[in-house]
Every structure is written in structure tokens, then in C-alpha cells.
Design a protein around this motif. Structure first.
Motif, PDB file in Angstrom:
ATOM      1  N   LEU A  33       0.830  -1.207   0.000  1.00 36.82           N
ATOM      2  CA  LEU A  33       0.000   0.000   0.000  1.00 36.82           C
ATOM      3  C   LEU A  33       0.860   1.251   0.000  1.00 36.82           C
ATOM      4  O   LEU A  33       0.596   2.219  -0.723  1.00 36.82           O
ATOM      5  CB  LEU A  33      -0.906   0.001   1.236  1.00 36.82           C
ATOM      6  CG  LEU A  33      -2.332  -0.502   1.093  1.00 36.82           C
ATOM      7  CD1 LEU A  33      -3.023  -0.465   2.446  1.00 36.82           C
ATOM      8  CD2 LEU A  33      -3.108   0.303   0.073  1.00 36.82           C
ATOM      9  N   ASP A  34       1.896   1.220   0.829  1.00 34.54           N
ATOM     10  CA  ASP A  34       2.794   2.375   0.930  1.00 34.54           C
ATOM     11  C   ASP A  34       3.503   2.631  -0.397  1.00 34.54           C
ATOM     12  O   ASP A  34       3.630   3.785  -0.834  1.00 34.54           O
ATOM     13  CB  ASP A  34       3.814   2.116   2.040  1.00 34.54           C
ATOM     14  CG  ASP A  34       4.787   3.266   2.232  1.00 34.54           C
ATOM     15  OD1 ASP A  34       4.326   4.420   2.317  1.00 34.54           O
ATOM     16  OD2 ASP A  34       5.999   3.005   2.291  1.00 34.54           O
ATOM     17  N   GLU A  35       3.947   1.557  -1.053  1.00 38.68           N
ATOM     18  CA  GLU A  35       4.638   1.710  -2.334  1.00 38.68           C
ATOM     19  C   GLU A  35       3.692   2.261  -3.394  1.00 38.68           C
ATOM     20  O   GLU A  35       4.075   3.135  -4.188  1.00 38.68           O
ATOM     21  CB  GLU A  35       5.200   0.359  -2.780  1.00 38.68           C
ATOM     22  CG  GLU A  35       6.044   0.437  -4.041  1.00 38.68           C
ATOM     23  CD  GLU A  35       6.673  -0.893  -4.404  1.00 38.68           C
ATOM     24  OE1 GLU A  35       7.165  -1.012  -5.544  1.00 38.68           O
ATOM     25  OE2 GLU A  35       6.660  -1.804  -3.556  1.00 38.68           O
ATOM     26  N   SER A  36       2.455   1.773  -3.402  1.00 40.76           N
ATOM     27  CA  SER A  36       1.463   2.275  -4.354  1.00 40.76           C
ATOM     28  C   SER A  36       1.178   3.750  -4.111  1.00 40.76           C
ATOM     29  O   SER A  36       1.077   4.549  -5.053  1.00 40.76           O
ATOM     30  CB  SER A  36       0.180   1.451  -4.237  1.00 40.76           C
ATOM     31  OG  SER A  36      -0.829   1.972  -5.057  1.00 40.76           O
ATOM     32  N   ARG A  37       1.047   4.116  -2.839  1.00 38.21           N
ATOM     33  CA  ARG A  37       0.795   5.521  -2.483  1.00 38.21           C
ATOM     34  C   ARG A  37       1.949   6.407  -2.933  1.00 38.21           C
ATOM     35  O   ARG A  37       1.745   7.465  -3.542  1.00 38.21           O
ATOM     36  CB  ARG A  37       0.602   5.628  -0.968  1.00 38.21           C
ATOM     37  CG  ARG A  37       0.404   7.033  -0.438  1.00 38.21           C
ATOM     38  CD  ARG A  37       0.362   7.021   1.083  1.00 38.21           C
ATOM     39  NE  ARG A  37       1.642   6.668   1.662  1.00 38.21           N
ATOM     40  CZ  ARG A  37       2.580   7.545   2.004  1.00 38.21           C
ATOM     41  NH1 ARG A  37       2.382   8.846   1.815  1.00 38.21           N
ATOM     42  NH2 ARG A  37       3.714   7.145   2.537  1.00 38.21           N
ATOM     43  N   ARG A  38       3.165   5.970  -2.649  1.00 38.65           N
ATOM     44  CA  ARG A  38       4.339   6.768  -3.023  1.00 38.65           C
ATOM     45  C   ARG A  38       4.496   6.858  -4.539  1.00 38.65           C
ATOM     46  O   ARG A  38       4.924   7.890  -5.080  1.00 38.65           O
ATOM     47  CB  ARG A  38       5.585   6.181  -2.383  1.00 38.65           C
ATOM     48  CG  ARG A  38       5.543   6.246  -0.853  1.00 38.65           C
ATOM     49  CD  ARG A  38       6.601   5.383  -0.214  1.00 38.65           C
ATOM     50  NE  ARG A  38       7.920   5.971  -0.286  1.00 38.65           N
ATOM     51  CZ  ARG A  38       9.039   5.344   0.028  1.00 38.65           C
ATOM     52  NH1 ARG A  38       8.997   4.078   0.409  1.00 38.65           N
ATOM     53  NH2 ARG A  38      10.199   5.952  -0.044  1.00 38.65           N
ATOM     54  N   ALA A  39       4.147   5.782  -5.253  1.00 36.83           N
ATOM     55  CA  ALA A  39       4.220   5.804  -6.713  1.00 36.83           C
ATOM     56  C   ALA A  39       3.233   6.812  -7.286  1.00 36.83           C
ATOM     57  O   ALA A  39       3.550   7.537  -8.250  1.00 36.83           O
ATOM     58  CB  ALA A  39       3.937   4.413  -7.267  1.00 36.83           C
TER      59      ALA A  39
END
Length: 430
Positions: A33-39
């Protein structure tokens, strides 16, 4: 609330700590989730840069009369503006999803907390006092003649239903005396600052100390959105909600006597007789706000404050460290005080004293400015019962009961009761 950076740096340790509470691994899902948000955020920033660059070039194309390039750039600006809006909204949605996951997770247990999943794994660390030897079969509090006169469950049932009580006469005054004694001890000898606080709070205050969103069923909400506090921990801890404190003001130590309200949603069929488990009860609550390096010592001190109340009342007790699986969701470490109840022939909880680390502070965004400079840091919060007044009343009655149905009162309470030393079988002070 957990620090996403700490999870990124050591996801295995995060999951290992949660597993001690009996939870399955969650770090991979959180990091995805964090990676998707940062992307999404990165893509939005890139699109915004493209939009800005195209916006600057539109004027130049117009000036040199390049109509085709002008129209292309103008269309590109519009497309990038829409893309920025879409990606920004997606980032907000991912951020909300991540927040919902993190806000629902319990605190990580301290390293020195014993392993285990229920109370059978709790560890006793000390015991004080020797249970009295009775020459008769001791009664539970609601059957003691001296108490029965002023402990009216029938009227309470008519007024409010089950798990309420009406106290009258000596019982009402004894409960008031106990609360006053506790407050005086904590203020005059333990150095706590007394407060009187509301019992109705906003939802964000319940969120700040961890009662919401996961444990809402354990509390009562009014029709206009307020919540009735399950403990003054909610109000006292939220004194610093959203604040950046001066280092010189720490630690902050508070105490309050309040009515408390709990639905007891998870206790169906337990302790249905007497006053042991009520929907409405009184508690004297202690809360400390400290620097991180001071919180462990503060936890020991607060535990000692609660123990002192029992010792002054002459009530035998034991202190236990709760295992990882038996702690409340917001705690890093919890000491439970269990008082001896002769009527039940066992020790029962009368106080829980917990250190929460920065778990609540992150939810409240409560920080302080270090004296040596640097960025503001999250405070540590601690809370503990000092004590549950109704349960203390029960313990005083059961430990002081006599064969004739009277109750001998602790000497320390006599100044609060105009010198009374006992309650007669008829329910009057003598």
C-alpha cells in the motif's frame, strides 16, 4: 499508531512483534500500500512538472506564431492538469487505506513483556499483605448485611436495567470517602495535578487514545456524536492533543476522579452479581506525559502510586506483568494490580498501569521540543487506575467484614468519615 518508516526499515521485526500478540504478518500488505501511495505521489509530481513546463512553453509558441505547437501545448497542459488531479486523488485514497490499516493495529509489546496469549501466561512480580484468616465463611460484598442495606440493585434495575447500582447511606458516603482519599494521596504525596474533566468527548479524542475505531462497541455514543468516556485516560491524555510542548514542562502528571461508562460488550455472563462489572462506575485515573527516555521509570513510579493506595487501606494484593497477548491494544507494557477478595477467595484486577510509548502520541500528534534543539519528538504517554473506586469499595467491605455482619473500616478512612470505625449490620456508621 505506527511509524511507517520503522516498518519500511525492518518489516520482519514489526511482524515478529505483532505475532507475539497472536496476529498474522501484515508488513507485506502495508508496504505494498505504501509503495502504491508513493508511486502515485511521484507520478503526480512528474505530471505537475510536465504541466508547468508546457505552460511556460505555450506563451513562447504563441509569440512566434506557431499555432500548431500552441494548440498541442495547450492540449498537453489540459491533459496534464487532469492527470495531476487523478493521481493526487489516487494518492489520497491510498493514503486513507494505509491510515485505516495502521490505525487498527495494536501497539508493539516491549521486549521485556512475557510471551503468551492469555492471562495464564501473566507473571507475578510481587505480593503484599497476607489474606486474613476468617473464623467464618466470608461473604461476597453484596451479601454482607452492613453493605446490603445501602446497595440497591432492584431500584437501579428499575431506573436503568442490569449492571447498575444505587448506593445510599453509608455505602454512598464510603464510596465518596474512598475517592477523596485517593485524590488527596496522589496530589499531596505523589505530586500529581488534579483535574476535573468532561465525560462527553469528540470522536477524535477517542481516536487519539485508541478506543476508536476498533473498540467502539465497548463504549457509548450519544445521538449528536459525542462519546461517553470509558476512563479519564481519554480526557487527561488528550490535554496535549496536537500540541508541541516545551521540554521544561515535562513530565506532566495528572489525576482525575470521574464517572466512567462501558458497554461491557465482550463480558456477557461474567460477574453479573454485585458491583464488580458495571456499565457506570467511578475511577481515579492517573496519566503522565513524558520524554521517551523517562517513560520506563515513570511506569514504575505510577505502579507504585497505585500500590500505595492499597497498602494504606490494608488490602492484600499482587502485582503482575501482563503477557503480550493479554495486554490492551494501546499498551507496550502493563502492570495489573489484583486485590484479594475473600468472598471469591481469589485476587481480582483493581488497577491496570500501562506505558504506551509514542503509540497514542502519534495518533494525537503530540510532540515536544527537545531542550538541546533538533526537530520536535513525539512524547510518551502512560495511564493507570489509582484506583477503580467501586472495586476498592468491594475490597474494603469483603476484607473488613465481621461474623456479626458488620464491617471494620480502614483506619486511613476515618478522617473522611468523621471518625467512624465500622459499619453496623444495620448499615450505619459507628
Amino acid at each position: 499508531m505506527h511509524d511507517i518508516r520503522a516498518i519500511r526499515e525492518n518489516p520482519a521485526a514489526f511482524d515478529a512483534a505483532l505475532s507475539r500478540r497472536g496476529l498474522s504478518p501484515v508488513a507485506p500488505a502495508i508496504l505494498a500500500l505504501d509503495e502504491s501511495r508513493r508511486a502515485c505521489i511521484l507520478a503526480a509530481e512528474t505530471a505537475q512538472a510536465d504541466q508547468n513546463r508546457a505552460s511556460r512553453e505555450v506563451g513562447a509558441a504563441k509569440a512566434r506564431g506557431d499555432d500548431a505547437e500552441f494548440e498541442r501545448l495547450r492540449a498537453l497542459v489540459a491533459d496534464k492538469k487532469a492527470e495531476v488531479a487523478r493521481l493526487t486523488e489516487e494518492a489520497k485514497l491510498r493514503d486513507a487505506e494505509l491510515f485505516d490499516v495502521l490505525i487498527g493495529l495494536p501497539n508493539l509489546p516491549a521486549d521485556d513483556v512475557p510471551d503468551g496469549q492469555d492471562e495464564s501466561a501473566n507473571v507475578e512480580i510481587r505480593r503484599w499483605g497476607t489474606p486474613r484468616e476468617f473464623g467464618f465463611q466470608p461473604l461476597e460484598h453484596y451479601d454482607i448485611p452492613a453493605a446490603r442495606v445501602g446497595m440497591d440493585f432492584a431500584t437501579a434495575g428499575k431506573l436503568s436495567g442490569t449492571r447498575f447500582v444505587v448506593l445510599t447511606g453509608a455505602m454512598a458516603r464510603l464510596q465518596r470517602a474512598l475517592a477523596q482519599f485517593m485524590l488527596d494521596l496522589h496530589v499531596e504525596e505523589h505530586g500529581l495535578s488534579e483535574a476535573w474533566t468532561p465525560v462527553l468527548v469528540k470522536p477524535e479524542m477517542m481516536m487519539g487514545t485508541g478506543q476508536l475505531p476498533k473498540f467502539g462497541e465497548d463504549s457509548y455514543q450519544t445521538t449528536n456524536g459525542w462519546w461517553l468516556v470509558p476512563t479519564a485516560e481519554v480526557t487527561l491524555t488528550n490535554f496535549v492533543n496536537g500540541d508541541v510542548l516545551d521540554d521544561a514542562t515535562l513530565p506532566r502528571r495528572h489525576v482525575a476522579h470521574t464517572q466512567c461508562f462501558r458497554s461491557e460488550a465482550g463480558s456477557a455472563g461474567r460477574d453479573t452479581s454485585g458491583m464488580l462489572r458495571q456499565h457506570q462506575f467511578e475511577k481515579v485515573e492517573m496519566v503522565s506525559i513524558t520524554r521517551p527516555e523517562d517513560s520506563d521509570e515513570e511506569h514504575r513510579a505510577m505502579t507504585r502510586h497505585a500500590e500505595t493506595v492499597l497498602e494504606r487501606l490494608g488490602l492484600p494484593y499482587r502485582t503482575v506483568v501482563l503477557c503480550a497477548g493479554d495486554m490492551g491494544a494501546g499498551a507496550r507494557r502493563t502492570h495489573d494490580l489484583e486485590v484479594w477478595l475473600p468472598g471469591q477467595g481469589t485476587y481480582r484486577e483493581i488497577s491496570s498501569v500501562s506505558t504506551c510509548g509514542d503509540f497514542q502520541a502519534r495518533r494525537m500528534n503530540a510532540r515536544y521540543k527537545p531542550a538541546d534543539g533538533g526537530k520536535p519528538r513525539f512524547v510518551h504517554t502512560l495511564n493507570g487506575s489509582g484506583l477503580a473506586v467501586g472495586r476498592t469499595l468491594i475490597a474494603v467491605l469483603e476484607n473488613g467484614q465481621e461474623e456479626d455482619g458488620s464491617v471494620t473500616l480502614p483506619e486511613v478512612l476515618r478522617p473522611y468519615l468523621r471518625g467512624a470505625t465500622r459499619i453496623t449490620p444495620e448499615g450505619t456508621f459507628a
